[in-house]
Design a protein around this motif. Structure first.
Motif, mmCIF file in Angstrom:
data_model
loop_
_atom_site.group_PDB
_atom_site.id
_atom_site.type_symbol
_atom_site.label_atom_id
_atom_site.label_comp_id
_atom_site.label_asym_id
_atom_site.label_seq_id
_atom_site.Cartn_x
_atom_site.Cartn_y
_atom_site.Cartn_z
ATOM 1 N N UNK A 93 0.706 -14.591 -16.629
ATOM 2 C CA UNK A 93 -1.213 -15.419 -16.453
ATOM 3 C C UNK A 93 -1.526 -14.819 -14.970
ATOM 4 N N UNK A 94 -0.753 -14.655 -13.995
ATOM 5 C CA UNK A 94 -1.165 -14.717 -12.888
ATOM 6 C C UNK A 94 -1.075 -13.037 -12.226
ATOM 7 N N UNK A 95 -1.990 -12.568 -11.430
ATOM 8 C CA UNK A 95 -2.110 -10.710 -11.160
ATOM 9 C C UNK A 95 -1.242 -10.474 -10.169
ATOM 10 N N UNK A 96 -0.827 -10.222 -10.090
ATOM 11 C CA UNK A 96 0.090 -9.074 -8.968
ATOM 12 C C UNK A 96 -0.290 -8.702 -8.075
ATOM 13 N N UNK A 97 -0.402 -8.668 -6.795
ATOM 14 C CA UNK A 97 -1.393 -8.512 -5.716
ATOM 15 C C UNK A 97 -0.776 -6.560 -5.499
ATOM 16 N N UNK A 98 -1.881 -6.209 -5.227
ATOM 17 C CA UNK A 98 -1.842 -4.569 -4.454
ATOM 18 C C UNK A 98 -1.024 -4.800 -3.695
ATOM 19 N N UNK A 120 2.745 -9.518 14.204
ATOM 20 C CA UNK A 120 2.977 -9.409 12.709
ATOM 21 C C UNK A 120 2.619 -10.658 12.286
ATOM 22 N N UNK A 121 2.998 -11.614 12.885
ATOM 23 C CA UNK A 121 1.985 -12.356 12.644
ATOM 24 C C UNK A 121 0.830 -13.106 12.378
ATOM 25 N N UNK A 122 -0.122 -12.596 13.745
ATOM 26 C CA UNK A 122 -1.130 -12.314 14.741
ATOM 27 C C UNK A 122 -2.087 -11.948 13.017
ATOM 28 N N UNK A 123 -1.281 -10.891 12.406
ATOM 29 C CA UNK A 123 -2.332 -9.879 11.855
ATOM 30 C C UNK A 123 -1.782 -10.395 10.130
ATOM 31 N N UNK A 124 -1.067 -11.127 9.835
ATOM 32 C CA UNK A 124 -0.237 -11.725 8.555
ATOM 33 C C UNK A 124 -2.234 -12.478 8.229
ATOM 34 N N UNK A 128 -4.486 -12.797 6.140
ATOM 35 C CA UNK A 128 -4.288 -13.088 4.765
ATOM 36 C C UNK A 128 -2.399 -11.818 3.855
ATOM 37 N N UNK A 129 -3.025 -10.887 4.646
ATOM 38 C CA UNK A 129 -1.952 -9.836 3.617
ATOM 39 C C UNK A 129 -1.034 -10.530 4.319
ATOM 40 N N UNK A 130 0.476 -10.372 3.459
ATOM 41 C CA UNK A 130 1.803 -10.442 3.565
ATOM 42 C C UNK A 130 1.967 -8.613 3.908
ATOM 43 N N UNK A 157 -8.308 -5.094 6.302
ATOM 44 C CA UNK A 157 -8.094 -5.590 7.024
ATOM 45 C C UNK A 157 -7.345 -5.636 7.936
ATOM 46 N N UNK A 158 -5.944 -5.255 7.734
ATOM 47 C CA UNK A 158 -4.827 -5.529 8.079
ATOM 48 C C UNK A 158 -4.235 -3.976 8.364
ATOM 49 N N UNK A 159 -4.944 -2.537 7.402
ATOM 50 C CA UNK A 159 -4.451 -1.732 8.065
ATOM 51 C C UNK A 159 -5.417 -1.326 9.146
ATOM 52 N N UNK A 160 -6.718 -1.903 9.068
ATOM 53 C CA UNK A 160 -7.067 -2.040 10.354
ATOM 54 C C UNK A 160 -6.656 -2.222 11.546
ATOM 55 N N UNK A 161 -6.312 -3.401 11.532
ATOM 56 C CA UNK A 161 -6.069 -4.070 12.599
ATOM 57 C C UNK A 161 -4.362 -3.137 13.116
#
Length: 317
Positions: A93-98, A120-124, A128-130, A157-161
């Motif tokens: 029922x729930x869609x897994x993340x990319x 790394x905490x700031x980036x997370x 909003x990415x893990x 966004x995460x990879x940009x940072x």
């Protein structure tokens, strides 16, 4: 350098290395290479995919930041599409993340994690990415994998940072890039022949058989009598030494419980193998292999097979 540099698309040349499984890569290449061709044309980025026949492949994106992120977005969208299409026949029922892995020099990981993990905490939090940075280096390299999971937008966004941090803190020293190895099939020797075990089948390996036979005739441990009728070679005339470096984190899988694995490799190859003691401040161990060229090659092959098996999580202690 702030994220504005990347946002405004100034002509900074970047390289991003992605580590993917064969199935994901197949989807990105597409039928007759159409999908990757479209990505190259529309983004303007150089997209290079490492050799096949490995369980893992490296996709390298290179070019100006705007081109890189266009190509990267297209890859993420493709992975998202694959997840959506796999959901149509699924009961979940729930869609897994990319989920995506990028490969970066280990010397840059400290800056990425930050003091006490603050960066790394700031980036997370801001994306909003893990994000998870692997503690160990990838086999035979000085690179680590960073696993990122989330929505396509949060990953981009995460990879940009991450790229901003990497541009601000260039790698130190020499980087040995990770090169995925062909899947390390278990090897058995019987009746003077070498066989690679693949599923239920044992496939003869002529190259390995030759190495094994050459090594055996000079080996102090005659394991299986060779049926090839060698007359023997003067081993002392062609003994040499070869050094390899193995990460402290991986040396255990080569040594095995109470030295069982390394003894097995010594016996199978006929080479002498010495593992240096740990050196303070070094994350690697020096391994010296001595013997005939054939026994050295076989020992190195068997050590690499152990390392690649460990890397794919299949190593049995």
């Amino acid at each position: 350098m702030d994220s504005g540099v990347i946002e405004s698309g100034l002509n900074v040349t970047l390289t991003i290395r992605l580590l993917m499984h064969g199935k994901e890569v197949g989807s990105i290449i597409g039928k007759k290479g159409e999908s990757v061709k479209k990505m190259r044309e529309e983004s303007g980025a150089r997209i290079n995919i490492s050799e096949g026949n490995c369980p893992e492949r490296i996709i390298t994106l290179a070019g100006p930041t705007t081109a890189i992120f266009k190509a990267f977005s297209m890859i993420i969208e493709k992975l998202e599409e694959d997840i959506s299409s796999s959901m149509t026949n699924s009961t979940a029922t729930s869609k897994p993340p990319v989920t995506l892995r990028i490969v970066v020099p280990a010397s840059q990981c400290g800056s990425l994690i930050g003091k006490g993990g603050c960066k790394i905490k700031e980036i997370r939090e801001s994306t909003g990415a893990q994000v998870q940075v692997a503690g160990d280096m990838l086999p035979n390299s000085t690179e680590r994998a960073i696993t990122i999971a989330g929505t396509p937008q949060s990953i981009i966004e995460c990879v940009k940072q991450i790229c901003v941090v990497m541009l601000e803190s260039p790698p130190k020293g020499v980087t040995i890039p990770y090169r995925p190895k062909p899947s390390g099939s278990p090897v058995i020797f019987a009746g003077g022949q070498a066989y690679a075990v693949q599923g239920q089948h044992a496939i003869p390996q002529p190259d390995l058989t030759k190495l094994h036979q050459l090594a055996m005739q000079q080996s102090p441990f005659p394991i299986a009598p060779s049926n090839q009728g060698f007359t023997g070679i003067d081993a002392s005339a062609q003994t040499s030494s070869h050094e390899i470096t193995i990460s402290n984190d991986l040396i255990g899988c080569v040594i095995g419980r109470q030295g069982a694995k390394i003894n097995e490799i010594r016996q199978m190859s006929g080479a002498q193998i010495k593992i240096a003691n740990p050196v303070d401040g070094s994350s690697d161990r020096q391994v010296t292999i001595t013997g005939s060229p054939a026994s050295i090659s076989l020992a190195e092959y068997l050590i690499n097979a152990r390392l690649s098996t460990e890397a794919t999580g299949l190593a049995a202690n």
